[in-house]
Structures are given as C-alpha cells and as structure tokens.
Design a protein around this motif. Structure first.
Motif, mmCIF file in Angstrom:
data_model
loop_
_atom_site.group_PDB
_atom_site.id
_atom_site.type_symbol
_atom_site.label_atom_id
_atom_site.label_comp_id
_atom_site.label_asym_id
_atom_site.label_seq_id
_atom_site.Cartn_x
_atom_site.Cartn_y
_atom_site.Cartn_z
ATOM 1 N N ASP A 138 -6.876 -4.150 2.120
ATOM 2 C CA ASP A 138 -7.803 -3.073 1.779
ATOM 3 C C ASP A 138 -7.478 -1.755 2.463
ATOM 4 O O ASP A 138 -8.190 -0.766 2.272
ATOM 5 C CB ASP A 138 -9.234 -3.486 2.137
ATOM 6 N N GLY A 139 -6.421 -1.712 3.273
ATOM 7 C CA GLY A 139 -6.075 -0.478 3.974
ATOM 8 C C GLY A 139 -7.077 -0.114 5.053
ATOM 9 O O GLY A 139 -7.348 1.065 5.292
ATOM 10 N N LYS A 140 -7.612 -1.124 5.741
ATOM 11 C CA LYS A 140 -8.633 -0.889 6.755
ATOM 12 C C LYS A 140 -8.230 -1.462 8.108
ATOM 13 O O LYS A 140 -9.078 -1.875 8.895
ATOM 14 C CB LYS A 140 -9.970 -1.474 6.301
ATOM 15 N N LEU A 141 -6.947 -1.490 8.384
ATOM 16 C CA LEU A 141 -6.477 -1.995 9.665
ATOM 17 C C LEU A 141 -6.772 -1.010 10.795
ATOM 18 O O LEU A 141 -6.773 0.210 10.593
ATOM 19 C CB LEU A 141 -4.969 -2.241 9.611
ATOM 20 N N ALA A 142 -7.022 -1.541 11.978
ATOM 21 C CA ALA A 142 -6.999 -0.732 13.191
ATOM 22 C C ALA A 142 -5.563 -0.731 13.690
ATOM 23 O O ALA A 142 -4.985 -1.791 13.936
ATOM 24 C CB ALA A 142 -7.941 -1.320 14.236
ATOM 25 N N GLY A 199 -4.688 2.116 7.218
ATOM 26 C CA GLY A 199 -5.875 1.970 8.041
ATOM 27 C C GLY A 199 -6.117 3.193 8.895
ATOM 28 O O GLY A 199 -5.801 4.317 8.508
ATOM 29 N N ARG A 200 -6.660 2.970 10.070
ATOM 30 C CA ARG A 200 -7.002 4.062 10.989
ATOM 31 C C ARG A 200 -6.159 3.925 12.252
ATOM 32 O O ARG A 200 -6.223 2.918 12.958
ATOM 33 C CB ARG A 200 -8.490 4.008 11.346
ATOM 34 N N ASP A 216 -2.333 6.347 7.465
ATOM 35 C CA ASP A 216 -3.589 6.478 6.720
ATOM 36 C C ASP A 216 -3.627 5.598 5.476
ATOM 37 O O ASP A 216 -4.711 5.235 5.006
ATOM 38 C CB ASP A 216 -3.820 7.936 6.311
ATOM 39 N N GLY A 234 -7.175 -6.586 12.151
ATOM 40 C CA GLY A 234 -7.957 -6.532 10.914
ATOM 41 C C GLY A 234 -7.616 -7.642 9.949
ATOM 42 O O GLY A 234 -8.294 -7.823 8.935
ATOM 43 N N ARG A 286 0.826 -1.206 0.000
ATOM 44 C CA ARG A 286 0.000 0.000 0.000
ATOM 45 C C ARG A 286 0.869 1.269 0.000
ATOM 46 O O ARG A 286 0.516 2.265 -0.627
ATOM 47 C CB ARG A 286 -0.952 -0.007 1.197
ATOM 48 N N GLY A 326 -7.971 -6.743 6.039
ATOM 49 C CA GLY A 326 -7.771 -5.356 6.445
ATOM 50 C C GLY A 326 -6.461 -4.797 5.932
ATOM 51 O O GLY A 326 -6.381 -3.625 5.543
#
Length: 303
Positions: free
Chosen positions: A140-144, A165-166, A162, A133, A31, A137
């Motif tokens: 898709d770049g959606k890790l916590a 993820g977040r 970013d 995640g 990413r 995650g």
C-alpha cells in the motif's frame, strides 16, 4: 545523460536498479514501476522476476550489469552475510560515478558504515534504510522508512521514498539500522503481548475477535494489533517479515553493543522474545510470518 545526485529525480531520467525481489522487495519495486520509473531487477532465482517483468521491469544477468545500468540501486536482502557479499563486494565496486545504493535490508549497523565508507571512496553514496510495516505496508506504500547516511542525499531521494511510504532521517551511516533494531525490539514485544493476550482470552472463553475489537482503541491497541490481530486469530501465518529474520534482528539488538565496543544494553525482554522466536524456527516455522509467534504460546499452553 542519466540523472545522478544532485540532479532532480524524475521517472523519465532516473534509472532504478532493484536487487532482492521477495515478498517485500517485489511489492516495493512494483510501486516504482507503477510510478513510471524504469526498473531493472536481479535475483539469484530469476523466475521470481516474472511478475515484475510483466509490469515492465528489465531483468539483469548479474549484479554488476544491474549496477552499470542504474543511477539508484535498491537492495532488499535476507541476512547481513547477503548484504556483505552482494552490496559491499559486488554492487559498490560496479556503481557508476555518483551512483547511490539504498539498502532496505535489516542488517548490521557496522556493515552499513563499511558500505557507506566504501561507496564514498568511489565518489558514490550509500543510505541504510530498513523499513517497517510488513507486506501490507509495502503493497500500500505505507512503510516507515528509517534512513541513515547523509541527510542531503536522503532528502534528494525523497521522491522515490514517497512512493513506498514515509521516510524519516534518523542520523549518520548505520543509524537507520540502529533504528530498525529498536523497532524490532518494540514490535517483538508487541507481538508477544498480543499472542499471550489472545491465548489468555481464548482460555477464558472470550470471543477473540470481540476481545480485539474491545481493546484496540485503548492502551493495548497497537499497529501490530491492526496488522496482525485478525491474521493471528485466523491462523494466517503468510509471511511479510519472517520469523527467522526476527531472530536475526533481535539477536543484533542483544549483541550489537558488545560487537561495536559500545556500552552493552541489557534487554531482558528482547532476549526472551528472541528465544521464543528461535523456538518457532526450531519447530519448523522459520519461514512463517512473525505473527506465527502465537503458535509457540499456544503450544506452551497445550493448545
């Protein structure tokens, strides 16, 4: 001049190093490559780097060479022993002035504090930032991302976080690891509950897919169900997080208070879940994904 804290992070200036390119590390590094960052990677198995090299990553011959070629170094390793050897003993001494290490490994809070102190002695910075995640995650770049260390440094690193993820700043050095242990205690309980729910539904003659669809919007619904429900039903145990790492993480939860001299927290559920994951490992499933816990419950029930 390369960009170092507190200079603004940009793809054209900030050189990234990445150590540990397994399932999670490779997806996360990808990413950053896709965002235009120059990324240098290292792994003890160099052939693992081929997919990232095809996307433009550079391969470093050693951890020390990677550190010298980087402004910000990420690590995603397996066990605290790996972190001690690679991060504390090799990466930190090789960092450039004002260099930064971000350790995404699920590791020990005390070790994270040692790395932070060692980096500070070299006028560098360290953030312990384990993630949650799984492989989806990461892809898709959606890790916590659970970050411990200096808040200002975490804020500065946000453009990098970013992409993956977040990020949530949870406290000083070691607190990211404490947060991940609490996360694993919660996730492990959810995996066990979902495993038992699916086995019970199956024994009762329910269609397991319909069971999940029926309950996912109610109190039984969870991110664990969203990530792993279909995989568990289909016996897809391809790993994101692996079972042997869950044994490690839950073990730190059960033992961490005693090891740090703090009040010991009694965690009967985590102890049971650890035992069941240990059984999965003993049966040869240590490298399978954590959703494979259902296989243990099925075996107990003669399935």
């Amino acid at each position: 001049m390369s960009a170092r804290y507190p200079t603004t992070i940009t793809p054209t200036q900030t050189r990234i190093g990445w150590v540990g390119i397994g399932v999670m590390g490779s997806a996360m590094a990808s990413r950053l490559l896709s965002a235009g960052y120059s990324v240098t990677v290292y792994d003890r198995t160099p052939s693992k780097a081929a997919p990232l090299q095809s996307k433009g990553a550079h391969l470093a011959p050693s951890v020390a060479d990677l550190a010298r070629a980087s402004d910000v170094v990420f690590t995603m390793l397996g066990h605290p022993s790996d972190v001690r050897q690679i991060v504390l003993e090799n990466l930190v001494p090789s960092l450039n002035p004002n260099g930064v290490i971000i350790d995404h490994t699920s590791s020990h809070p005390t070790l994270a504090k040692q790395i932070y102190d060692s980096a500070l002695e070299r006028h560098c910075h360290s953030v312990d930032a384990p993630v949650s995640g799984g492989d989806i995650g990461a892809r898709d770049g959606k890790l916590a991302i659970l970050a411990g260390g200096d808040e200002d440094v975490v804020k500065w690193l946000k453009p990098l976080f970013d992409e993956m993820g977040r990020v949530t700043y949870v406290g000083g050095p070691g607190k990211g690891q404490h947060c991940k242990i609490a996360n694993q205690i919660t996730a492990g309980a959810n995996l066990l509950g979902l495993s038992e729910g699916l086995v019970f539904a199956d024994k009762a003659g329910l269609d397991k897919l319909k069971f999940v669809e029926a309950v996912r919007g109610g109190a039984a619904g969870s991110m664990v169900m969203e990530l792993f429900g279909d995989r568990m039903i289909k016996k897809d145990f391809k790993p994101g997080g692996v079972a042997e790492y869950m044994v490690k993480d839950l073990g730190m939860g059960v033992d961490v208070g005693e090891e740090e001299g703090d009040e010991v927290v009694v965690l009967p559920g985590a102890a049971l879940t650890k035992q069941l994951f240990a059984s999965m490992v003993a049966n040869g499933g240590g490298k399978l994904g954590t959703q494979g816990l259902i296989s243990v419950i099925e075996k107990i029930n003669g399935s």
